[in-house]
Motif scaffolding. Structure first.
Motif, PDB file in Angstrom:
ATOM      1  N   GLN A 139       0.857  -1.177   0.000  1.00 33.58           N
ATOM      2  CA  GLN A 139       0.000   0.000   0.000  1.00 33.58           C
ATOM      3  C   GLN A 139       0.897   1.232   0.000  1.00 33.58           C
ATOM      4  OE1 GLN A 139      -3.236  -0.019  -0.244  1.00 33.58           O
ATOM      5  NE2 GLN A 139      -3.696  -2.170   0.105  1.00 33.58           N
TER       6      GLN A 139
ATOM      7  N   ASN B  33      -6.250 -10.550   2.895  1.00 30.88           N
ATOM      8  CA  ASN B  33      -7.209  -9.980   1.938  1.00 30.88           C
ATOM      9  C   ASN B  33      -7.896  -8.719   2.466  1.00 30.88           C
ATOM     10  OD1 ASN B  33      -8.613 -11.359   3.889  1.00 30.88           O
ATOM     11  ND2 ASN B  33     -10.139 -12.223   2.498  1.00 30.88           N
ATOM     12  N   VAL B  34      -7.280  -8.016   3.396  1.00 32.13           N
ATOM     13  CA  VAL B  34      -7.775  -6.709   3.839  1.00 32.13           C
ATOM     14  C   VAL B  34      -7.418  -5.664   2.790  1.00 32.13           C
ATOM     15  CG1 VAL B  34      -7.477  -4.885   5.568  1.00 32.13           C
ATOM     16  CG2 VAL B  34      -7.670  -7.283   6.292  1.00 32.13           C
ATOM     17  N   VAL B  35      -8.365  -4.783   2.495  1.00 26.62           N
ATOM     18  CA  VAL B  35      -8.126  -3.678   1.560  1.00 26.62           C
ATOM     19  C   VAL B  35      -7.928  -2.405   2.366  1.00 26.62           C
ATOM     20  CG1 VAL B  35      -9.075  -2.284  -0.310  1.00 26.62           C
ATOM     21  CG2 VAL B  35      -9.445  -4.760  -0.283  1.00 26.62           C
TER      22      VAL B  35
ATOM     23  N   GLU C 217      -7.128   1.577   1.750  1.00 25.45           N
ATOM     24  CA  GLU C 217      -7.085   2.593   0.704  1.00 25.45           C
ATOM     25  C   GLU C 217      -5.996   3.641   1.024  1.00 25.45           C
ATOM     26  OE1 GLU C 217      -8.630   2.136  -1.939  1.00 25.45           O
ATOM     27  OE2 GLU C 217     -10.444   0.964  -1.538  1.00 25.45           O
TER      28      GLU C 217
ATOM     29  N   THR D 271     -11.923  -7.240   5.614  1.00 24.31           N
ATOM     30  CA  THR D 271     -12.267  -5.881   6.042  1.00 24.31           C
ATOM     31  C   THR D 271     -11.758  -4.860   5.027  1.00 24.31           C
ATOM     32  OG1 THR D 271     -12.484  -6.325   8.392  1.00 24.31           O
ATOM     33  CG2 THR D 271     -11.712  -4.134   7.801  1.00 24.31           C
ATOM     34  N   TRP D 272     -12.559  -3.814   4.841  1.00 21.85           N
ATOM     35  CA  TRP D 272     -12.193  -2.699   3.955  1.00 21.85           C
ATOM     36  C   TRP D 272     -11.975  -1.462   4.802  1.00 21.85           C
ATOM     37  CZ3 TRP D 272     -14.987   1.922   2.959  1.00 21.85           C
ATOM     38  CH2 TRP D 272     -14.476   2.708   1.909  1.00 21.85           C
TER      39      TRP D 272
ATOM     40  N   GLY E 136     -11.233   2.447   4.344  1.00 24.39           N
ATOM     41  CA  GLY E 136     -11.272   3.489   3.330  1.00 24.39           C
ATOM     42  C   GLY E 136     -10.113   4.463   3.441  1.00 24.39           C
TER      43      GLY E 136
ATOM     44  N   ASN F  43     -14.633  -8.695   7.835  1.00 21.75           N
ATOM     45  CA  ASN F  43     -15.679  -8.156   6.957  1.00 21.75           C
ATOM     46  C   ASN F  43     -16.286  -6.858   7.463  1.00 21.75           C
ATOM     47  OD1 ASN F  43     -15.479 -10.460   5.166  1.00 21.75           O
ATOM     48  ND2 ASN F  43     -16.601 -11.623   6.713  1.00 21.75           N
TER      49      ASN F  43
ATOM     50  N   LYS G 222     -16.385  -2.590   7.461  1.00 18.95           N
ATOM     51  CA  LYS G 222     -16.178  -1.485   6.527  1.00 18.95           C
ATOM     52  C   LYS G 222     -15.998  -0.208   7.351  1.00 18.95           C
ATOM     53  CE  LYS G 222     -18.581  -3.202   2.403  1.00 18.95           C
ATOM     54  NZ  LYS G 222     -18.655  -4.610   2.833  1.00 18.95           N
TER      55      LYS G 222
END
Length: 262
Positions: A3, A17-19, A21, A36-37, A39, A53, A55
């Motif tokens: 990242q 697999n965590v995103v 941003e 989990t995402w 932002g 999972n 957000k």
């Protein structure tokens, strides 16, 4: 994980697999579950334990140092349960020596600009509306809903399945299964629609309504009403939850609605 526009402390434990941003900061002593995402422009500070999972939307700050003058740097935590959604600019403070943790349960929705202070315990499937401001040490039961722009006094309790109207000042404890509205905040009936949506039968709802008729409409004080309920209503999980809540209330429960005298 790569990242390049986010800061991730090398000691943070983040599932594969965590995103995450851009422009987000993840401090040390942080754990984030798979799926989990996170932002952009989110800050996850020390002591955060974020489930699977989730957000977390832009501007949120999770596990910040408590806004408590008694905080002395103790090693405390913030738990966010699986499937919880935290919207824009929400702030969640970590615990103090009182409970050593702040907890937001699983499958909750915390809407934009809400604040969850130190040592709060929020149950599962709860909703906090936009700009709800929750002081320290508050307890919120499962499936409870606090509508937008409400303020919750420190050490207050909101019972399971309760629904509080928008713009409320929650100074007293709100018992389980009820609707609370008006100023000062008062009993406004049983949350029958919410209970039916969650599978409660008509018989269970009728029993809850009868309990609150005795508690709020019989003219008895709380202690006498509790004795009458215990004598006249057969034991059930709902009855016992209400009685235990009333008995254990530290701040006292909200009053029944009384029309102002002319």
């Amino acid at each position: 994980m790569n990242q390049p526009l986010a800061y991730i402390h090398p000691e943070a434990k983040i599932a594969q697999n965590v995103v995450i941003e851009p422009f987000t900061s993840i401090y040390k002593n942080v754990e984030i579950g798979e799926g989990t995402w996170i932002g952009p422009n989110v800050t996850i500070m020390e002591g955060a334990r974020i489930g699977k999972n989730c957000k977390i939307f832009p501007g949120a700050v999770i596990s910040s140092i408590p806004q408590d003058l008694k905080f002395a740097g103790e090693d405390t935590l913030t738990f966010i349960g699986d499937g919880t959604v935290i919207r824009e600019c929400v702030t969640v403070s970590r615990g103090t020596v009182d409970r050593m943790k702040t907890v937001v349960g699983s499958n909750c929705l915390i809407m934009a600009y809400a604040h969850v202070a130190h040592d709060c315990i929020i149950g599962n499937n709860c909703i906090m509306g936009n700009a709800v401001q929750m002081a320290g040490h508050v307890v919120m039961g499962d499936y409870a809903i606090i509508s937008g722009a409400s303020a919750v006094h420190q050490f207050a309790k909101i019972g399971a399945h309760a629904m509080v109207s928008g713009g409320s000042l929650i100074r007293k404890d709100v018992p389980p299964f009820v609707k609370a509205a008006r100023e000062p905040l008062s009993y406004a009936g049983v949350n029958s629609i919410g209970l039916r949506r969650r599978g409660y039968t008509n018989e269970q709802i009728n029993e809850i309504q009868q309990i609150y008729r005795i508690l709020y409409m019989s003219g008895l004080n709380n202690a006498a009403a509790v004795d009458k309920i215990e004598l006249e209503i057969s034991p059930s999980p709902e009855r016992d939850e209400i009685l235990n809540f009333v008995r254990d209330s530290g701040r006292g429960i909200i009053k029944g609605y009384q029309r102002d005298a002319d």
